[in-house]
Motif scaffolding. Structure first.
Motif, PDB file in Angstrom:
ATOM      1  N   ARG A  55       0.867  -1.108  -0.107  1.00  0.00           N
ATOM      2  CA  ARG A  55      -0.017  -0.012  -0.215  1.00  0.00           C
ATOM      3  C   ARG A  55       0.845   1.282  -0.017  1.00  0.00           C
ATOM      4  NH1 ARG A  55      -2.250   3.360   3.796  1.00  0.00           N
ATOM      5  NH2 ARG A  55      -1.368   2.216   5.503  1.00  0.00           N
ATOM      6  N   PHE A  56       0.452   2.024  -0.789  1.00  0.00           N
ATOM      7  CA  PHE A  56       1.038   3.642  -0.624  1.00  0.00           C
ATOM      8  C   PHE A  56       0.201   4.701  -0.435  1.00  0.00           C
ATOM      9  CE2 PHE A  56       2.613   0.663  -4.163  1.00  0.00           C
ATOM     10  CZ  PHE A  56       3.916   0.766  -4.044  1.00  0.00           C
ATOM     11  N   LYS A  57       0.479   5.711  -0.703  1.00  0.00           N
ATOM     12  CA  LYS A  57      -0.358   6.935  -0.218  1.00  0.00           C
ATOM     13  C   LYS A  57      -1.927   6.660  -0.449  1.00  0.00           C
ATOM     14  CE  LYS A  57      -0.599  12.102  -0.004  1.00  0.00           C
ATOM     15  NZ  LYS A  57      -0.326  13.401  -0.605  1.00  0.00           N
ATOM     16  N   ASN A  58      -2.653   7.131   0.565  1.00  0.00           N
ATOM     17  CA  ASN A  58      -4.056   7.411   0.386  1.00  0.00           C
ATOM     18  C   ASN A  58      -4.792   5.991  -0.129  1.00  0.00           C
ATOM     19  OD1 ASN A  58      -4.443   9.885   1.641  1.00  0.00           O
ATOM     20  ND2 ASN A  58      -4.144  10.722  -0.484  1.00  0.00           N
ATOM     21  N   GLY A  59      -4.528   4.729   0.209  1.00  0.00           N
ATOM     22  CA  GLY A  59      -5.098   3.684  -0.113  1.00  0.00           C
ATOM     23  C   GLY A  59      -4.551   2.888  -1.372  1.00  0.00           C
ATOM     24  N   ARG A  60      -3.680   3.521  -2.148  1.00  0.00           N
ATOM     25  CA  ARG A  60      -3.439   3.030  -3.390  1.00  0.00           C
ATOM     26  C   ARG A  60      -2.597   1.773  -3.190  1.00  0.00           C
ATOM     27  NH1 ARG A  60       1.029   3.372  -6.965  1.00  0.00           N
ATOM     28  NH2 ARG A  60       2.178   5.100  -5.525  1.00  0.00           N
ATOM     29  N   LYS A  61      -2.965   0.487  -3.840  1.00  0.00           N
ATOM     30  CA  LYS A  61      -2.353  -0.788  -3.390  1.00  0.00           C
ATOM     31  C   LYS A  61      -2.018  -1.327  -4.621  1.00  0.00           C
ATOM     32  CE  LYS A  61      -5.021  -1.900   0.722  1.00  0.00           C
ATOM     33  NZ  LYS A  61      -5.894  -2.840   1.272  1.00  0.00           N
ATOM     34  N   GLU A  62      -0.870  -2.049  -4.924  1.00  0.00           N
ATOM     35  CA  GLU A  62      -0.377  -2.857  -5.826  1.00  0.00           C
ATOM     36  C   GLU A  62       0.115  -4.275  -5.413  1.00  0.00           C
ATOM     37  OE1 GLU A  62      -0.551  -1.709  -8.935  1.00  0.00           O
ATOM     38  OE2 GLU A  62      -1.175   0.330  -8.609  1.00  0.00           O
ATOM     39  N   PHE A  63       0.060  -4.858  -6.296  1.00  0.00           N
ATOM     40  CA  PHE A  63       0.622  -6.382  -5.955  1.00  0.00           C
ATOM     41  C   PHE A  63       1.993  -6.423  -6.491  1.00  0.00           C
ATOM     42  CE2 PHE A  63      -3.883  -6.909  -6.144  1.00  0.00           C
ATOM     43  CZ  PHE A  63      -4.205  -7.289  -5.034  1.00  0.00           C
ATOM     44  N   TYR A  64       3.104  -7.230  -5.846  1.00  0.00           N
ATOM     45  CA  TYR A  64       4.584  -7.091  -6.268  1.00  0.00           C
ATOM     46  C   TYR A  64       4.684  -8.723  -5.799  1.00  0.00           C
ATOM     47  CZ  TYR A  64       4.524  -2.242  -6.583  1.00  0.00           C
ATOM     48  OH  TYR A  64       4.454  -0.817  -7.228  1.00  0.00           O
ATOM     49  N   ARG A  65       5.870  -9.297  -6.788  1.00  0.00           N
ATOM     50  CA  ARG A  65       6.415 -10.744  -6.450  1.00  0.00           C
ATOM     51  C   ARG A  65       7.504 -10.563  -5.746  1.00  0.00           C
ATOM     52  NH1 ARG A  65       4.572 -14.904  -9.173  1.00  0.00           N
ATOM     53  NH2 ARG A  65       3.784 -13.626 -10.840  1.00  0.00           N
ATOM     54  N   ILE A  77       8.441  -2.073   5.507  1.00  0.00           N
ATOM     55  CA  ILE A  77       8.635  -1.035   4.488  1.00  0.00           C
ATOM     56  C   ILE A  77       9.324  -1.578   3.456  1.00  0.00           C
ATOM     57  CG2 ILE A  77       9.170   1.335   4.033  1.00  0.00           C
ATOM     58  CD1 ILE A  77       8.566   2.088   6.937  1.00  0.00           C
ATOM     59  N   VAL A  78       9.158  -1.624   2.173  1.00  0.00           N
ATOM     60  CA  VAL A  78       9.899  -2.173   1.270  1.00  0.00           C
ATOM     61  C   VAL A  78      10.056  -1.275   0.049  1.00  0.00           C
ATOM     62  CG1 VAL A  78       9.172  -4.718   1.609  1.00  0.00           C
ATOM     63  CG2 VAL A  78       7.561  -3.042   0.285  1.00  0.00           C
ATOM     64  N   ALA A  79      11.048  -1.524  -0.735  1.00  0.00           N
ATOM     65  CA  ALA A  79      11.586  -0.677  -2.014  1.00  0.00           C
ATOM     66  C   ALA A  79      10.917  -1.395  -3.068  1.00  0.00           C
ATOM     67  CB  ALA A  79      12.873  -0.461  -2.145  1.00  0.00           C
ATOM     68  N   THR A  80      10.054  -1.010  -4.086  1.00  0.00           N
ATOM     69  CA  THR A  80       9.533  -1.707  -5.011  1.00  0.00           C
ATOM     70  C   THR A  80      10.000  -0.982  -6.480  1.00  0.00           C
ATOM     71  OG1 THR A  80       7.486  -0.301  -5.303  1.00  0.00           O
ATOM     72  CG2 THR A  80       7.538  -2.368  -3.743  1.00  0.00           C
ATOM     73  N   ILE A  88       8.482   3.413  -2.458  1.00  0.00           N
ATOM     74  CA  ILE A  88       8.467   3.019  -1.019  1.00  0.00           C
ATOM     75  C   ILE A  88       6.959   2.907  -0.664  1.00  0.00           C
ATOM     76  CG2 ILE A  88       9.246   3.553   1.422  1.00  0.00           C
ATOM     77  CD1 ILE A  88      11.371   2.987  -0.655  1.00  0.00           C
ATOM     78  N   GLY A  89       6.831   1.591  -0.319  1.00  0.00           N
ATOM     79  CA  GLY A  89       5.382   1.305   0.360  1.00  0.00           C
ATOM     80  C   GLY A  89       5.596   0.440   1.557  1.00  0.00           C
ATOM     81  N   ILE A  90       4.224   0.096   2.138  1.00  0.00           N
ATOM     82  CA  ILE A  90       4.159  -0.739   3.198  1.00  0.00           C
ATOM     83  C   ILE A  90       3.508  -2.072   2.766  1.00  0.00           C
ATOM     84  CG2 ILE A  90       3.283  -0.808   5.734  1.00  0.00           C
ATOM     85  CD1 ILE A  90       3.316   2.122   5.518  1.00  0.00           C
ATOM     86  N   VAL A  91       3.760  -3.233   3.501  1.00  0.00           N
ATOM     87  CA  VAL A  91       3.357  -4.379   3.283  1.00  0.00           C
ATOM     88  C   VAL A  91       2.098  -4.521   4.030  1.00  0.00           C
ATOM     89  CG1 VAL A  91       3.476  -6.869   3.278  1.00  0.00           C
ATOM     90  CG2 VAL A  91       5.542  -5.574   2.475  1.00  0.00           C
ATOM     91  N   THR A  92       0.889  -4.753   3.251  1.00  0.00           N
ATOM     92  CA  THR A  92      -0.351  -4.929   4.132  1.00  0.00           C
ATOM     93  C   THR A  92      -1.094  -6.259   3.880  1.00  0.00           C
ATOM     94  OG1 THR A  92      -1.488  -4.168   2.045  1.00  0.00           O
ATOM     95  CG2 THR A  92      -0.959  -2.476   3.515  1.00  0.00           C
ATOM     96  N   LEU A  93      -0.444  -7.144   3.203  1.00  0.00           N
ATOM     97  CA  LEU A  93      -0.955  -8.599   3.114  1.00  0.00           C
ATOM     98  C   LEU A  93      -0.273  -9.517   2.510  1.00  0.00           C
ATOM     99  CD1 LEU A  93      -3.793  -9.595   3.757  1.00  0.00           C
ATOM    100  CD2 LEU A  93      -4.385  -9.621   1.461  1.00  0.00           C
ATOM    101  N   THR A  94       0.082 -10.644   3.116  1.00  0.00           N
ATOM    102  CA  THR A  94       1.049 -11.899   2.647  1.00  0.00           C
ATOM    103  C   THR A  94       0.030 -13.034   2.666  1.00  0.00           C
ATOM    104  OG1 THR A  94       1.561 -12.056   4.784  1.00  0.00           O
ATOM    105  CG2 THR A  94       2.980 -10.488   3.436  1.00  0.00           C
ATOM    106  N   GLY A  95       0.788 -14.064   2.099  1.00  0.00           N
ATOM    107  CA  GLY A  95       0.106 -15.380   1.886  1.00  0.00           C
ATOM    108  C   GLY A  95      -0.907 -15.695   0.759  1.00  0.00           C
ATOM    109  N   GLU A  96      -1.607 -16.666   1.448  1.00  0.00           N
ATOM    110  CA  GLU A  96      -2.884 -17.050   0.360  1.00  0.00           C
ATOM    111  C   GLU A  96      -3.862 -16.160   0.096  1.00  0.00           C
ATOM    112  OE1 GLU A  96      -2.783 -19.778  -1.495  1.00  0.00           O
ATOM    113  OE2 GLU A  96      -0.777 -20.113  -0.795  1.00  0.00           O
TER     114      GLU A  96
END
Length: 436
Positions: A55-65, A77-80, A88-96
């Protein structure tokens, strides 16, 4: 990790955030998915899904491998990958659950074009990211001034810097198409950075900015609502709401998304109703529907030659009349099928304590009687006065000596004692004795 200027600040976040929990450096649960599989292990020792939600600013979300096989958890906090540079964004969900979210949004989990994560963000990356975020608010003010100078009919609602500070994305709303080629040149000259313009709808703007709705809660679009379904005025008609734009419109200026929440329930209830445009043919004339009550199963009909008088019919009676009309038969009148609607008796509220008065906290006006001292207070003041007193005016005029303190029961008492006792009862008694 929390935002330094938010109410959830724990002091671990870098200072400089001024977006109150929507900048991406906070731990707020904005548009997050509850990971109910976090404490469960995969069967047969399977490897976890290698994609994460960032997740980035104001709820913008993307999926990364996660090609580097980093041990990531929610809140890291990860660099994508970004174009150009990195974000730079924050990991909000992992797993299945990430696989389920990707299928829900129409993204193929096995596609090769999914961007990847470089690394976990270092302290240097976080410092650059925070410095870029602190420039957004003053830059937005200046960008609006430049747009007003060029007389462009557009509104710049938000600015988002890339994590490395190499690019700034300007989000704007406009009713018509806008030619902002000269505006981009002015922005690049003024801010000395790469500029990208992105138009968003009014609903997306409200979702990014957030706010409080008329219900008193935070906006649905900024907390949990991710898809924006179209809302029509027919949704209000089916729910028998007044078509008042001030009540039906949200902060985005469009119809409220919550009009669709209970629409399916109303549509299911209306399946048992005859069509609203149905005409009932009687010997007294044709009748048309004026109103429906979905919950009680009632319909109001009025004759075309007399719209003032309405007749209440149940659904089964209306269907019975329609069946007669299909056989080309006319019923006598609507009065034979109408029912009497009894008005609900208003509950009489008995005001026992007088607490519902709006003026019960007001101070009452002081009357003149309150200024007078009570009798006991006067007696106490007379008793506390010194024994040596000046003679009264009557004594001065008559030049008589003052009477002693102790008097006989039949003798007249001084005027000072008469005034102190208040009523003239002793005087009345003496007059009666004199008459005897």
């Amino acid at each position: 990790m929390a935002c330094a200027s938010c109410s959830t600040s724990d002091g671990s976040a870098p200072k400089g955030c001024k977006n109150n929990g929507t900048c991406g450096t906070d731990s707020c649960n904005k548009l997050t998915v509850f990971d109910w599989l976090s404490n469960m292990s995969l069967p047969n020792g399977e490897a976890p899904f290698n994609c994460v939600e960032v997740r980035f600013k104001n709820g913008r979300k993307e999926f990364y491998r996660n090609t580097e096989k980093l041990t990531l958890s929610m809140g890291d906090i990860v660099a994508t990958v970004a174009s150009p540079g990195h974000d730079i964004g924050i990991v909000t969900l992992t797993g299945e659950l990430v696989r389920i979210q990707m299928k829900k949004k129409g993204i193929n989990p096995d596609a090769n074009d999914i961007p990847k994560i470089y690394r976990k963000a270092s302290q240097k990356d976080i410092d650059i990211w925070t410095a870029a975020r602190s420039k957004e608010e003053p830059m937005k003010v200046r960008a609006r001034e430049l747009a007003i100078v060029q007389k462009l009919e557009m509104k710049i609602s938000d600015i988002e810097f890339q994590g490395d500070g190499s690019k700034a994305t300007f989000y704007y709303t406009a009713n018509d198409r806008v030619d902002f080629r000269q505006l981009i040149k002015d922005f690049a000259k003024e801010f000395s950075t790469r500029i990208e313009m992105k138009q968003v709808g009014f609903r997306q703007e409200a979702a990014r900015l957030g706010g409080i709705g008329s219900c008193g809660r935070e906006l649905c679009c900024s907390t949990w609502l991710t898809d924006f379904r179209s809302v029509n005025t027919s949704a209000a008609r089916y729910q028998q709401l007044s078509l008042n734009p001030q009540k039906l419109a949200g902060q985005c200026g469009k119809l409220k998304c919550c009009l669709n929440y209970e629409l399916d329930t109303y549509m299911d209830a209306l399946k048992g109703f005859p069509e609203f445009e149905t005409k009932l043919i009687t010997e007294k004339g044709d009748a048309v529907c004026q109103k429906q009550d979905i919950f009680k199963g009632l319909m109001w009909f009025a004759y075309t030659n007399n719209f003032a008088n309405w007749h209440v019919l149940k659904i089964d009676k209306v269907k019975e009349i329609i069946a007669e009309n299909k056989q080309k038969k006319k019923v006598a009148s609507l009065e034979d099928y109408a029912i009497e609607v009894t008005q609900e008796v208003e509950k009489d509220f008995n005001n026992a304590m007088g607490q519902e008065s709006l003026t019960r906290f007001d101070q009452p006006k002081k009357s003149k009687r309150h200024n007078k001292k009570p009798k006991k207070a006067v007696e106490n003041s007379v008793a506390a006065a010194p024994t040596a007193k000046k003679p009264s005016n009557k004594n001065k005029q008559s030049n008589k000596p003052a009477q002693p303190a102790q008097t006989a029961p039949n003798e007249q008492k001084p005027a000072s004692e008469k005034k102190s006792k208040g009523p003239r009862k002793p005087i009345i008694i003496k007059k009666n004795e004199a008459k005897k």
